[in-house]
Write a protein that holds these residues in place. Structure first.
Motif, PDB file in Angstrom:
ATOM      1  N   GLY A  43       0.877  -1.237  -0.012  1.00  0.00           N
ATOM      2  CA  GLY A  43      -0.029   0.027   0.223  1.00  0.00           C
ATOM      3  C   GLY A  43       0.709   1.184   0.107  1.00  0.00           C
ATOM      4  O   GLY A  43       0.296   2.560  -0.024  1.00  0.00           O
ATOM      5  N   LEU A  44       2.018   1.269  -0.098  1.00  0.00           N
ATOM      6  CA  LEU A  44       3.164   2.259  -0.010  1.00  0.00           C
ATOM      7  C   LEU A  44       3.329   2.838  -1.293  1.00  0.00           C
ATOM      8  O   LEU A  44       3.402   1.843  -2.157  1.00  0.00           O
TER       9      LEU A  44
ATOM     10  N   GLU B  63      -5.549   5.954  -2.725  1.00  0.00           N
ATOM     11  CA  GLU B  63      -4.930   7.064  -1.916  1.00  0.00           C
ATOM     12  C   GLU B  63      -3.591   6.467  -1.274  1.00  0.00           C
ATOM     13  O   GLU B  63      -3.527   6.795  -0.115  1.00  0.00           O
ATOM     14  N   ALA B  64      -2.620   5.769  -1.898  1.00  0.00           N
ATOM     15  CA  ALA B  64      -1.667   5.302  -1.567  1.00  0.00           C
ATOM     16  C   ALA B  64      -0.466   6.743  -1.600  1.00  0.00           C
ATOM     17  O   ALA B  64      -0.711   7.442  -1.969  1.00  0.00           O
ATOM     18  N   GLY B  65       0.613   6.218  -0.775  1.00  0.00           N
ATOM     19  CA  GLY B  65       1.589   7.532  -0.524  1.00  0.00           C
ATOM     20  C   GLY B  65       2.635   7.119   0.172  1.00  0.00           C
ATOM     21  O   GLY B  65       2.615   6.044   0.932  1.00  0.00           O
ATOM     22  N   PRO B  66       3.835   8.189   0.406  1.00  0.00           N
ATOM     23  CA  PRO B  66       4.670   7.669   1.345  1.00  0.00           C
ATOM     24  C   PRO B  66       4.155   7.589   3.086  1.00  0.00           C
ATOM     25  O   PRO B  66       4.860   6.899   3.605  1.00  0.00           O
ATOM     26  N   ARG B  67       3.110   8.179   3.185  1.00  0.00           N
ATOM     27  CA  ARG B  67       2.763   7.957   4.829  1.00  0.00           C
ATOM     28  C   ARG B  67       1.618   6.900   4.978  1.00  0.00           C
ATOM     29  O   ARG B  67       1.242   6.961   5.864  1.00  0.00           O
ATOM     30  N   ALA B  68       1.255   6.514   3.879  1.00  0.00           N
ATOM     31  CA  ALA B  68       0.403   5.366   3.971  1.00  0.00           C
ATOM     32  C   ALA B  68       0.860   4.306   4.536  1.00  0.00           C
ATOM     33  O   ALA B  68       2.029   3.832   4.672  1.00  0.00           O
TER      34      ALA B  68
END
Length: 382
Positions: A21-22, A33-38
């Motif tokens: 999920g990252l 809505e994936a991302g570095p803070r996921a």
């Protein structure tokens, strides 16, 4: 592939599997809505290898590793190698934003020497002004560098570009096809922005009917554009125009291409993410058991699809009703919460069906000119 025996559903031919999920980017239109803070949700490599092996044993042919960004999984190369060399799959694809394709990663991909390898790189324009608006400053150049490394390594024929159609970049499609030709990439596949995930915030907008009509006019008037499209293109507006005289009730691949999230939730496809149709725990049990649990709700969904095709009120006087039939159920539910609604691209489709080659763009068409049905044809961009 044999039918499962429940209301015409078939065993999966293709499978999309999120391995993490990252993501290194926080794209403004990301569905998941994936991302570095996921939450990373890195799927254990052993679980991936098991489910892929079971999928192949059931007759599966095509696998897509996705995310998040699959190259952020700490064992991505081991997973990909096992998928290419182990099960008897015809196609193994990786969906990536391309920004992490450095020399080491590209060298590893080349070393796989698997003819069925497919690398789908997301590129939302031919220049930073269109791409970076969605994916962040500097992302266009990083992605382009990765693509150039792949081509230099002899992998150009394995690459496809995934383009999300939006209002700000739709007119960039001809230039993107020219860029793909210059780079030595295989093809461009487009999909229209869906107002779900981060895109639900309304910061981005889908294309307009006028933009679709303009694209058709350009396609018919510009010989060079036609040539580029024939060699590299797969774009919704043009494919709808080319297939407008065909019946399309069986184009939906319901159940034949399920989507597995990084937390083990299985949906009938990547767009039809309806909670009532979800089956959970895919990584904790055999795939056959997961699919057996999915059959009753997915069979009911198949009945809905058959009931809605061409019979929805907005479809009755539409010249494209046999080809479109109300469009994609997943998109319809995402936009309205109702599986029995027309999809969100209804006006775009009508713009295509109403376009006349002899007099250019036209808003409407004689509804009595009902399109004749003909043999089934698959339309990936439906």
């Amino acid at each position: 592939m044999e039918c499962t025996g429940r209301a015409g559903l078939r065993l999966p031919r293709a499978l999309s599997l999120a391995v993490t999920g990252l993501c290194n980017l926080s794209c403004r239109h990301c569905l998941v809505e994936a991302g570095p803070r996921a939450d990373p949700h890195h799927v254990p490599a052993d679980a991936i290898r098991r489910i892929v092996g079971e999928f192949a044993a059931l007759g599966g042919e095509e696998l897509w590793l996705t995310g998040g960004e699959p190259l952020l999984h700490p064992q991505w190369l081991d997973i990909l190698s096992a998928c290419c060399r182990g099960p008897s799959l015809r196609t193994v694809g990786v969906q990536t934003n391309g920004a992490l394709l450095g020399g080491a990663q590209v060298g590893a991909l080349r070393a796989l020497r698997f003819e069925g390898l497919r690398i789908q790189v997301s590129l939302d324009g031919s220049a930073p002004r269109t791409h970076d608006r969605v994916r962040g400053r500097g992302s266009f150049e990083r992605t382009l560098d990765g693509v150039r490394r792949l081509v230099a390594a002899g992998l150009g024929g394995h690459i496809s570009v995934a383009f999300t159609e939006m209002r700000h970049n739709m007119d960039d499609l001809p230039a993107l096809l020219a860029l793909v030709e210059a780079l030595g990439v295989r093809r461009v596949v487009s999909g229209t922005l869906l107002a779900q995930g981060r895109a639900a915030k309304g910061e981005l907008a889908p294309p307009t009917p006028a933009q679709y009509r303009a694209l058709l006019s350009r396609y018919h008037a510009d010989g060079r554009f036609q040539q580029l499209y024939a060699e590299h293109g797969e774009v919704a507006a043009i494919e709808w125009w080319k297939g407008r005289a065909e019946a399309g009730p069986d184009c939906c691949t319901l159940g034949e291409h399920p989507y597995v999230t990084a937390d083990g939730t299985v949906y009938p496809c990547a767009l039809c993410r309806v909670d009532e149709l979800a089956v959970r725990g895919a990584f904790e049990r055999p795939l056959a058991a997961t699919l057996a649990e999915a059959m009753p709700p997915w069979s009911r969904l198949l009945e809905v699809k058959q009931r809605r095709h061409g019979s929805l009120r907005p479809c009755l006087e539409c010249s494209g009703r046999l080809h479109c039939g109300g469009g994609c159920m997943g998109r319809a539910h995402a936009a309205t919460g109702d599986l029995m609604a027309v999809e969100d691209r209804c006006e775009l489709r009508k713009a295509v069906y109403g376009w006349r080659e002899d007099d250019g763009p036209r808003a409407g068409r004689d509804p009595a000119a009902v399109l004749r049905p003909c043999a089934r044809r698959s339309h990936p961009t439906r």
